[in-house]
Design a protein around this motif. Sequence first.
Motif, PDB file in Angstrom:
ATOM      1  N   VAL A 191      -3.024  -3.959  -4.333  1.00 12.50           N
ATOM      2  CA  VAL A 191      -2.143  -4.691  -3.424  1.00 12.50           C
ATOM      3  C   VAL A 191      -2.006  -6.160  -3.811  1.00 12.50           C
ATOM      4  N   LYS A 244       0.674   4.145  -2.861  1.00 13.58           N
ATOM      5  CA  LYS A 244       0.299   5.516  -2.498  1.00 13.58           C
ATOM      6  C   LYS A 244       1.333   6.510  -3.033  1.00 13.58           C
ATOM      7  N   GLN A 289       0.820  -1.211   0.000  1.00 12.00           N
ATOM      8  CA  GLN A 289       0.000   0.000   0.000  1.00 12.00           C
ATOM      9  C   GLN A 289       0.858   1.266   0.000  1.00 12.00           C
TER      10      GLN A 289
END
Length: 140
Positions: free
Chosen positions: A77, A44, A40
């Motif tokens: 993910v 991001k 993650q």
Amino acid sequence: MADALEVRFYTGCADPVDVALRLARKCQQRGWRTLVVGPQSALKSLSARLWALDGFWAHAGPGEASLQRRSPLVLDVEPGPAEGFTALIHLGAEVVLAPTGVRQVFEVVGEDSEAREAGRARFRHYRTQGLTPEHHEVAA
């Protein structure tokens, strides 16, 4: 006859997210629908860099199912049951199975010892599958 799966490893990456961004751009230039799989935090960071580029670069992140079905670049993910991708860019440590139809897998490996060891394990995994991954050392 279906195209054979090609696997390329990019190792020694000081900034794996930057390498993923460059690979995604190459995929985009070729007109390939691309899936980026990783932790993650990396996704991001990649999304933030995509928004910072000149011009709009459509992409969908984790949990955006309706956007993921239409987007040329999907960040998630895990690959899940996704289909319709030409390329997979992998930023994670674990082995992932490429979705049906993927012809290119790009394994991005960081420069720390933990990332290198995980990359070696993935390289061995591809070999046990009868594939011959290419290796590219990323220059600093």
